[in-house]
Each structure stands twice: as structure tokens, then as C-alpha cells.
Design a protein around this motif. Structure first.
Motif, PDB file in Angstrom:
ATOM      1  N   ASP A 211     -36.207  46.328  65.284  1.00 31.84           N
ATOM      2  CA  ASP A 211     -36.177  46.397  63.817  1.00 31.84           C
ATOM      3  C   ASP A 211     -37.038  47.519  63.236  1.00 31.84           C
ATOM      4  OD1 ASP A 211     -38.462  45.282  64.770  1.00 31.84           O
ATOM      5  OD2 ASP A 211     -38.591  43.683  63.264  1.00 31.84           O
TER       6      ASP A 211
ATOM      7  N   GLU B   3     -35.383  50.687  61.456  1.00 27.04           N
ATOM      8  CA  GLU B   3     -34.754  50.329  60.184  1.00 27.04           C
ATOM      9  C   GLU B   3     -35.816  49.994  59.136  1.00 27.04           C
ATOM     10  OE1 GLU B   3     -31.279  48.073  60.712  1.00 27.04           O
ATOM     11  OE2 GLU B   3     -30.772  48.168  58.567  1.00 27.04           O
ATOM     12  N   ASN B   4     -36.873  49.286  59.550  1.00 28.24           N
ATOM     13  CA  ASN B   4     -37.954  49.002  58.587  1.00 28.24           C
ATOM     14  C   ASN B   4     -38.555  50.293  58.049  1.00 28.24           C
ATOM     15  OD1 ASN B   4     -37.618  46.336  59.051  1.00 28.24           O
ATOM     16  ND2 ASN B   4     -39.441  46.087  60.354  1.00 28.24           N
TER      17      ASN B   4
ATOM     18  N   ARG C  99     -35.052  52.627  56.287  1.00 27.57           N
ATOM     19  CA  ARG C  99     -33.983  52.081  55.430  1.00 27.57           C
ATOM     20  C   ARG C  99     -34.185  52.493  53.974  1.00 27.57           C
ATOM     21  NH1 ARG C  99     -34.097  46.600  56.702  1.00 27.57           N
ATOM     22  NH2 ARG C  99     -36.026  46.675  55.517  1.00 27.57           N
ATOM     23  N   THR C 100     -33.096  52.883  53.326  1.00 25.83           N
ATOM     24  CA  THR C 100     -33.147  53.179  51.893  1.00 25.83           C
ATOM     25  C   THR C 100     -31.921  52.539  51.252  1.00 25.83           C
ATOM     26  OG1 THR C 100     -31.774  55.131  52.020  1.00 25.83           O
ATOM     27  CG2 THR C 100     -34.148  55.476  52.318  1.00 25.83           C
ATOM     28  N   GLN C 101     -32.006  52.322  49.961  1.00 23.07           N
ATOM     29  CA  GLN C 101     -30.853  51.827  49.204  1.00 23.07           C
ATOM     30  C   GLN C 101     -30.314  53.002  48.416  1.00 23.07           C
ATOM     31  OE1 GLN C 101     -29.706  48.854  49.423  1.00 23.07           O
ATOM     32  NE2 GLN C 101     -31.400  47.841  50.496  1.00 23.07           N
TER      33      GLN C 101
ATOM     34  N   GLN D 126     -30.076  55.397  58.596  1.00 24.20           N
ATOM     35  CA  GLN D 126     -31.046  54.345  58.311  1.00 24.20           C
ATOM     36  C   GLN D 126     -32.030  54.169  59.473  1.00 24.20           C
ATOM     37  OE1 GLN D 126     -31.055  53.299  55.361  1.00 24.20           O
ATOM     38  NE2 GLN D 126     -29.213  52.231  54.680  1.00 24.20           N
ATOM     39  N   HIS D 127     -31.882  54.999  60.509  1.00 22.18           N
ATOM     40  CA  HIS D 127     -32.675  54.855  61.729  1.00 22.18           C
ATOM     41  C   HIS D 127     -33.405  56.132  62.078  1.00 22.18           C
ATOM     42  CE1 HIS D 127     -31.731  51.280  64.481  1.00 22.18           C
ATOM     43  NE2 HIS D 127     -31.756  50.909  63.226  1.00 22.18           N
TER      44      HIS D 127
END
Ligand SMILES: *Cc1c(COP(=O)(O)O)cnc(C)c1O
Length: 470
Positions: free
Chosen positions: A320, A323-324, A327-329, A347-348
Motif C-alpha cells: 500500500d 499508493e499512500n 495517490r491523487t484525486q 498513482q504509484h
């Protein structure tokens, strides 16, 4: 008839066909000719700039002439790392399948940001991440391809910070009550210095642990430094071991450092950019014992796997953490793979639009197989041993102690810089200098899978010709 506006970019089919033939010929000729070229060029910015002065971009050049022009520039003005007598830094002769792969990648131009844009490419890279993870003892690895080891090490620093200080990701270093610090050996790669700057913790956060007489990190010194730093109110968060230092091929005590990191609850990163390839050879594999203890690993396929630059890998056993960290929105990236068991590469990774780096590794490994690679690495290791023996037989002094094929050596009383200038200037071979224990010494590394005993002997005889060791 005038050409359509896009023709100057796409070229018409007849011109293209001719161009591909020409490019293939240039590539094949280079591969055949390189052993007869001087290993290093004359360093003359004036000549190159004069050559470029004829390129004004006002008048379109004929594509064939343009390719000839750059082929000449690259032939005349570069150190030929594909030369079997290039004994340099870890710049390999590229694999033929790697060259083919990079060409295909440019043609298909897969976008490695969103999985749904290039599912085949994304799955090839995920497959490789699992395969290389398994090689280093991660049963279920996560990871990402990087531009090289520097980006992989930067990623390691970011993920270690994200794990130790979750608030770092949102508030930055200014919100941390204590100054983060991390530990590397005094022989570590200097990309960690840059990474310390880039992550905002500052280069003073990098603590250099002294090395022993084999240039390996000293475990008691590491323990003492961590204890002292905690006492002074600093916040240790990471220990970095190097498996094959750039300078001299030293391998830090991976198991012992892993145990210290675990006791102290610190992230453990192993920088195996070059030396990690030892994992492919059964009799060299024990050199990396303990690497599976790492939380993350840097491995550069563009070093000892001879993949064209750049091809780095960041691997981790924490599924994880990437991704932690990354990660973006956002509103605009495609979501058509939502609900599938996939990971969007952007995202990685710290990169967004990204080249399909994995294909050159995939095609090379697919054709050579692990066994083919093991044979190449074994051969290079043997050439390193031969070089060491031949130097000793000519009374040169060996300055490092490693089973990897990098030899640091000196002629007592000889001036290393002057010896290198003469060897490189002769065009017969390429070697460099480095500093060990404060002294400038010579450094020669077998980076070419095609280097043969006669190439090693030619280097030693050239060395004996410029300096007679006493
Ligand atoms: C080469 C190297 C790096 C840097 O990797 P790049 O691919 O040049 O970015 C980092 N660590 C070690 C031990 C290296 O040998």
C-alpha cells in the motif's frame, strides 16, 4: 504538388521505408564497428558546435541526411560504452532486444499513466515487478519502474517518510516536531544527498556512517549514531544499505543492518542498483543474503542487466505504500478501469506520463532467460577476477576487496590522474579514478558482457606501458 501539412512529421510511406532500412543499418554497423573505434573521443565542444552551426531549422533537411548527421555526431563524439574495452562506470553495452524494444516503444508510444490506456504495457511491468521482487525474496512485491536508481532512491526516501510521518504528505516537513534523519554509509551513492534536498528534509538529514577497512558500513557505529541522534531530539526514520557501492563494489552487512533497522523500528532500504544482479547467479546469490529484510529495494536494469538507459526499479514488500505516497484525486484521468483489479501506474510513481520502460527489460529477459543473464554476469565476474590477477601479476596494488567485477588499484608512487589521462587519451581503453580512504586510485569495472580475456590483458598491458609499478 505540395505535401500535406502533416507529411513533414509523418513522412510518406516510401520515405519511411527507406528511413527504417537506414536506421537499421546504422544500428548494425555501429554494433560491428564499435570495437575498432577509439573508446573515448577528443573532448572538443568547439568542433561539435561548429558541426551544429549548419543546423538552422529554417530549411527542412532531408531525413536520410539528418540521420547520417546525428549518426556521425554520436560516433565521433561520445565515450563508447559499448566498446569491450570500456572499463567504466556501470554503463553497459545495450542488449539487442533492448534496442529493439525501445524502438517499438517509441512507435506504439503507450501511455503508462492510466492502466486503461495501455493495459498490456501496464501488466508487463506489473509482471516484471513481481518477478524481480521474487528474485529478491518478496513473495508479493509492489513497485514501479523509474528513470534510474536516483529516482528509485528518491522514491525510497519519500515512502520511508510517508510511513514514519503520515502528516509529512499533507503538511510537509514544517509540521514535524523533530528533524528527520536517516543513515547511509560513507560510501553510499550521492543520489541520497539530492533526494534529501528534494524531499525537503535537507542534506543535513543524511548521516554518513563510517565504513570499515572493506568499505562496509560499521554496525556498532550505526547503533551509536542512532542512539546519539535520538538523545539530541532528532527523529531517525530510515537505514540505507548499499549492495555493491559505486566506488568499489562494497556490500554492506545486509542481515545485520536489517536487524538494527527492525529493532529501531526504522524503514530499511537496500540500494542494489548495480550489485543486485548478483541475485541471478546461484554462486553469487549469498552475497545478497538478508536483502529480503528490506522494506524497499533499488535495482537498475540499465546497469548489470545491460538494458539501454534508463531503466530503474523501486521494489517494496509493502503493497500500500506507493499508493499512500502518490495517490491523487483529479477530474480528468480516465476511470474506465474502476472496479477491475488493477493499479493506475501514475498513482504509484512520481512520474505521470511515462514511457514503457519495462518493455526493454521484458524482451531482453524473455529471450535470454534467467540462465542467459546468469551466464553473462558470471562471465563478467570472471573477467573482473582475471583483471585483478593480471594487475597483481604486474605488481599493481589492489585497493578494494569485493567479489564483484570492479577493481580499484594503484601504482605506488604513480599519479593516478596522469595514468588515466594517458590511457583514455590513447583511445585504447576507458578507466577512471576514484578516492579510497582519502587517496586517489584507479578504477576499472567490467561493464560489458562481451569483454574477453584479451581485452583485459590489453588494458593491463596499456597500463604497464604508461606506468611501471614499483
Ligand atoms: C548508479 C547508481 C545509482 C544511481 O542510479 P542512476 O540510474 O544513475 O540514477 C544509485 N545507487 C547506486 C549504488 C548506483 O550504482
Amino acid at each position: 504538388m505540395t505535401d500535406a501539412p502533416h507529411t513533414c512529421l509523418q513522412l510518406n510511406p516510401e520515405v519511411r521505408e527507406q528511413l527504417w532500412r537506414q536506421v537499421a543499418q546504422v544500428i548494425e554497423q555501429y554494433a560491428r564497428w564499435v570495437p575498432s573505434l577509439p573508446v573515448a573521443p577528443e573532448l572538443s565542444p568547439g568542433k561539435i558546435r561548429a558541426m551544429l552551426a549548419s543546423c538552422d531549422f529554417e530549411h527542412g533537411m532531408d531525413p536520410t541526411a539528418a540521420v547520417d548527421f546525428v549518426a556521425r555526431g554520436l560516433t565521433d563524439f561520445q565515450v563508447h560504452t559499448s566498446h569491450p574495452r570500456y572499463f567504466g562506470l556501470f554503463n553497459p553495452a545495450p542488449t539487442t532486444m533492448g534496442i529493439a524494444a525501445d524502438t517499438l516503444v517509441a512507435a506504439f508510444n503507450p501511455q503508462m499513466a492510466a492502466w486503461s490506456h495501455s493495459p498490456f504495457a501496464a501488466e508487463v511491468e506489473a509482471h516484471l515487478v513481481r518477478a524481480f521482487g521474487a528474485l529478491f525474496g518478496y513473495p508479493d512485491a509492489d513497485g514501479t519502474f523509474c528513470s534510474g536508481g536516483a529516482e528509485a532512491n528518491h522514491t525510497a526516501l519519500l515512502t520511508a517518510l510517508a510511513q514514519a510521518f503520515p502528516v509529512y504528505l499533507s503538511e510537509g516537513v514544517r509540521d514535524l516536531a523533530q528533524q528527520p534523519v536517516f543513515y547511509v554509509s560513507a560510501e553510499c551513492h550521492h543520489s541520497f544527498l539530492k533526494a534529501a534536498r528534494l524531499t525537503g528534509i535537507g542534506s543535513a538529514a543524511l548521516r554518513m556512517v563510517p565504513t570499515d577497512n572493506k568499505l562496509k558500513m560499521q554496525e556498532p557505529a550505526l547503533r551509536a549514531m542512532i542512539r546519539q541522534d535520538r538523545k539530541e531530539g532528532l527523529a531517525p526514520f530510515l537505514v540505507v544499505a548499499t549492495a555493491g557501492t559505486t566506488n568499489a563494489g562494497a556490500i554492506d552487512p545486509l542481515t545485520g543492518l536489517g536487524a538494527i533497522a527492525a529493532e529501531e523500528k526504522l524503514w530499511y532500504h537496500v540500494d542494489a542498483a548495480w550489485g543486485g544482479a548478483a541475485a541471478l547467479v546461484p554462486e553469487l546469490r549469498p552475497l545478497l543474503d538478508g536483502i529480503h529484510l528490506a522494506d524497499s529495494i533499488t535495482f537498475d536494469a540499465h546497469k548489470w542487466l545491460s538494458i539501454p538507459m534508463g531503466a530503474g526499479l523501486y521494489l517494496t514488500r509493502h503493497r500500500d505504500i506507493l499508493e499512500n505516497t502518490f495517490r491523487t484525486q483529479n477530474a480528468y484521468m480516465p476511470r474506465d478501469a474502476a472496479g477491475l483489479d488493477i493499479v493506475d501506474p501514475y498513482q504509484h510513481s512520481m512520474q505521470w506520463s511515462r514511457r514503457f520502460t519495462g518493455l526493454k527489460v521484458f524482451l531482453s529477459l524473455l529471450t535470454a532467460g534467467w540462465d542467459g543473464y546468469a551466464a553473462a554476469i558470471r562471465h563478467q565476474t570472471a573477467m573482473g577476477r582475471l583483471l585483478r590477477e593480471e594487475l597483481l601479476a604486474s605488481a599493481w596494488r589492489i585497493e578494494n576487496d569485493t567479489p564483484l567485477p570492479v577493481v580499484c588499484f594503484s601504482a605506488p608512487g604513480g599519479d593516478a590522474q596522469s595514468i588515466v589521462r594517458q590511457i583514455v587519451g590513447s583511445g585504447q581503453a576507458w578507466i577512471s579514478t576514484t578516492v579510497i580512504a582519502g587517496r586517489t586510485v584507479l578504477r576499472a569495472c567490467v561493464t560489458h558482457y562481451g569483454t574477453q580475456p584479451e581485452d583485459v590483458r590489453a588494458l593491463v598491458s596499456a597500463l604497464n606501458g604508461v606506468a611501471v609499478p614499483v
